[in-house]
Design a protein around this motif. Structure first.
Motif, mmCIF file in Angstrom:
data_model
loop_
_atom_site.group_PDB
_atom_site.id
_atom_site.type_symbol
_atom_site.label_atom_id
_atom_site.label_comp_id
_atom_site.label_asym_id
_atom_site.label_seq_id
_atom_site.Cartn_x
_atom_site.Cartn_y
_atom_site.Cartn_z
ATOM 1 N N SER A 198 -17.584 -4.707 4.618
ATOM 2 C CA SER A 198 -18.086 -3.828 3.320
ATOM 3 C C SER A 198 -17.963 -2.240 3.602
ATOM 4 N N LEU A 199 -18.163 -2.148 4.963
ATOM 5 C CA LEU A 199 -17.997 -0.814 5.516
ATOM 6 C C LEU A 199 -17.014 -0.233 5.548
ATOM 7 N N ILE A 200 -16.006 -0.885 6.004
ATOM 8 C CA ILE A 200 -14.350 -0.563 6.168
ATOM 9 C C ILE A 200 -13.786 -0.457 4.492
ATOM 10 N N PHE A 201 -14.361 -1.437 3.749
ATOM 11 C CA PHE A 201 -13.789 -1.291 2.532
ATOM 12 C C PHE A 201 -14.600 0.056 1.725
ATOM 13 N N ALA A 202 -15.618 0.205 1.992
ATOM 14 C CA ALA A 202 -16.115 1.498 1.313
ATOM 15 C C ALA A 202 -15.590 2.802 1.737
ATOM 16 N N LEU A 203 -15.111 2.899 2.983
ATOM 17 C CA LEU A 203 -14.476 3.811 3.674
ATOM 18 C C LEU A 203 -13.061 4.237 3.176
ATOM 19 N N GLY A 204 -12.443 3.031 3.018
ATOM 20 C CA GLY A 204 -11.163 2.851 2.407
ATOM 21 C C GLY A 204 -11.251 3.440 0.765
ATOM 22 N N GLU A 205 -12.127 2.928 0.219
ATOM 23 C CA GLU A 205 -12.182 3.280 -1.301
ATOM 24 C C GLU A 205 -12.400 4.916 -1.585
ATOM 25 N N ALA A 206 -13.467 5.308 -0.531
ATOM 26 C CA ALA A 206 -13.751 6.813 -0.447
ATOM 27 C C ALA A 206 -12.422 7.663 -0.281
ATOM 28 N N ALA A 207 -11.597 7.030 0.725
ATOM 29 C CA ALA A 207 -10.345 7.718 1.022
ATOM 30 C C ALA A 207 -9.398 7.581 0.061
ATOM 31 N N HIS A 208 -9.309 6.909 -0.807
ATOM 32 C CA HIS A 208 -8.384 6.863 -1.990
ATOM 33 C C HIS A 208 -9.092 7.383 -3.300
ATOM 34 N N ARG A 209 -10.372 7.896 -3.136
ATOM 35 C CA ARG A 209 -10.974 8.688 -4.113
ATOM 36 C C ARG A 209 -11.390 7.482 -5.435
ATOM 37 N N GLU A 210 -11.644 6.396 -5.233
ATOM 38 C CA GLU A 210 -12.086 5.368 -5.986
ATOM 39 C C GLU A 210 -13.121 5.784 -6.949
ATOM 40 N N THR A 212 -17.026 6.392 -7.665
ATOM 41 C CA THR A 212 -18.166 6.555 -6.614
ATOM 42 C C THR A 212 -19.137 5.312 -6.678
ATOM 43 N N SER A 213 -19.218 4.647 -7.945
ATOM 44 C CA SER A 213 -19.907 3.311 -7.864
ATOM 45 C C SER A 213 -19.557 2.368 -7.011
ATOM 46 N N ARG A 214 -18.269 2.080 -7.084
ATOM 47 C CA ARG A 214 -17.730 1.096 -6.242
ATOM 48 C C ARG A 214 -17.986 1.216 -4.701
#
Length: 443
Positions: A198-210, A212-214
């Motif tokens: 979940s932590l890596i997924f959150a960082l990856g989604e933040a990197a791709h500017r998905e 904010t809620s996700r």
């Protein structure tokens, strides 16, 4: 040692190869660039989510068994990657391949710790860092050579004979280690997998500017399951997330040093291609050559630093190396608009020298600060800290682009210099840690 280094080289080269070949794979499988990124993300998620559970398992059933199983899984899944025909199938195969690589990387430092006496451990860690540096440097070249004469499935197919050779070499050579008396906790393993993925997924989604809620939901899941993991293993003699080792100042500072330094490396390696091409107006071919000095000099500096760490405090060597890395990254960010190739190359070499000078002593500090029966937990934290740092660095690059637009790569390099400075301070603080003073008195 040869058996260990061959397998480490195989796993490292595979990561670099997949990154280089991503456009060719996406085109052949008719996948969008955004979707094809999961070829990389699936591998990374499997790595970071399972490294600590596999390290804990190694302490119970033996590091040798986990390592040999990792070679078998990695080799078989490489064959699967070469045979698949769709993106979902390749993604699934990459998850299994990441699991095999995780088994290898989670215990390789522990096995090296069993091969070398404490007085020579720095040499072993230096050789390991040398292998990783060389493999990372030649990976893109190997990928380009293979793609020039064959299709992308051969990038994974070549792992099969090499994996079989590594297994044949490892079976009679790897040492048998003392096993722990405690049992493996599968519930803690699930908590660990959910928390770190979940932590890596959150960082990856933040990197791709998905949305904010996700990102926030994934981060909240990581925190909740992280707390559950710590509570579950409170009082455990060998917790999966090694909170017992974090009570040792040298170990805790060494992990902080690793995370900050690999974040700096992630900031650099993700932003530099954009920096060279968009800011300095270099071609793709020139960019490839300009990226080379860093990993090459890392490979040259790592064995030297490893030997020095057997004579001088790792905290001092790491502080010096990371200060050099910070100066190098700052000098890259301050380059003029049209620098010469020489001006770029020596700055990249300076960064590589600083990073290589830190890596081996830090590895030795981590392994030396853990008791022999907890080498597995320390080894697992080495890989976990590296991946967390690199993922954080990649996410921060995306943030820098969002803040500074076209000048995002310059901001990312400056941010990397700040992380290098923080890592240098953390490394220097080890000189004042209680265990360091005790060790100096013994010497």
């Amino acid at each position: 040692m040869a058996a260990i280094q061959l397998t480490v080289a195989l796993a490292t080269i595979d990561t670099a190869i997949a990154n280089t070949a991503l456009p060719a794979i996406a085109s052949d499988l008719h996948a969008t660039p955004a979707a094809s990124v999961w070829i990389i993300n699936a591998y990374q998620l499997a790595l970071v989510a399972t490294m600590l559970p596999l390290a804990a398992l190694g302490e119970i059933i033996g590091h040798r068994r986990v390592y040999l199983s990792g070679i078998v899984v990695f080799t078989a899944s490489s064959l699967a990657c070469a045979l698949v025909s769709t993106l979902p199938m390749l993604t699934a195969a990459r998850i299994v391949q990441g699991l095999g690589a995780s088994a290898i990387m989670s215990v390789n430092a522990a096995l090296i710790g069993c091969l070398y006496p404490p007085s020579r451990l720095g040499r072993g860690m230096g050789m390991n860092a040398f292998t990783v540096g060389v493999s990372f440097a030649v990976g893109p070249t190997v990928a380009s050579m293979i793609l020039s004469v064959a299709s992308w499935p051969w990038l994974f197919a070549v792992n099969v004979p090499l994996g079989i050779a590594a297994l044949a070499l490892a079976l009679p050579a790897l040492p048998r280690t003392k096993r722990g008396k405690h049992a493996f906790d599968p519930v803690a393993g699930v908590f660990n997998v959910v928390a770190f993925s979940s932590l890596i997924f959150a960082l990856g989604e933040a990197a791709h500017r998905e949305p904010t809620s996700r990102v926030l939901v994934a981060a909240a899941i990581a925190v909740i399951f992280g707390v559950l993991l710590v509570r579950r293993e409170a009082g455990h003699p060998a917790p999966m997330l090694p909170v017992d080792l974090f009570k040792r100042p040298v170990f805790a500072l060494s992990i902080v040093t690793a995370i900050c330094s690999f974040a700096a490396q992630g900031l650099a390696f993700v932003s530099l291609p954009f920096f060279f091409e968009d800011i300095l107006h270099r071609s793709q071919v020139e960019t490839g050559f300009l990226m080379t000095p860093w990993p090459v000099v890392v490979a040259l500096a790592a064995p030297i630093a490893g030997r020095l760490s057997d004579r001088y405090p790792p905290g001092l060597l790491g502080a010096i190396g990371l200060a050099i890395l910070g100066v190098g990254m700052a000098s890259l960010a301050l380059l003029p608009a049209y620098p010469s190739v020489h001006a770029i190359a020596w700055r990249m070499a300076l960064c590589g020298a600083g990073f290589g000078f830190f890596q081996s002593p830090n590895l030795k500090a981590i392994m030396s600060s853990a008791p022999p029966e907890r080498r597995g937990g320390a080894s697992g934290m080495i890989g976990t800290g590296r991946l967390l740092g690199q993922t954080t660095g990649a996410a921060l690059v995306a943030l820098c682009f969002g803040i500074a637009g076209r000048h995002g790569p310059t901001l990312a390099l400056a941010t990397g210099a700040v992380f290098s400075g923080a890592a240098s301070i953390a490394s220097g603080l080890r000189l004042f840690a209680p265990s360091h003073r005790a060790g100096a008195a013994v010497r």
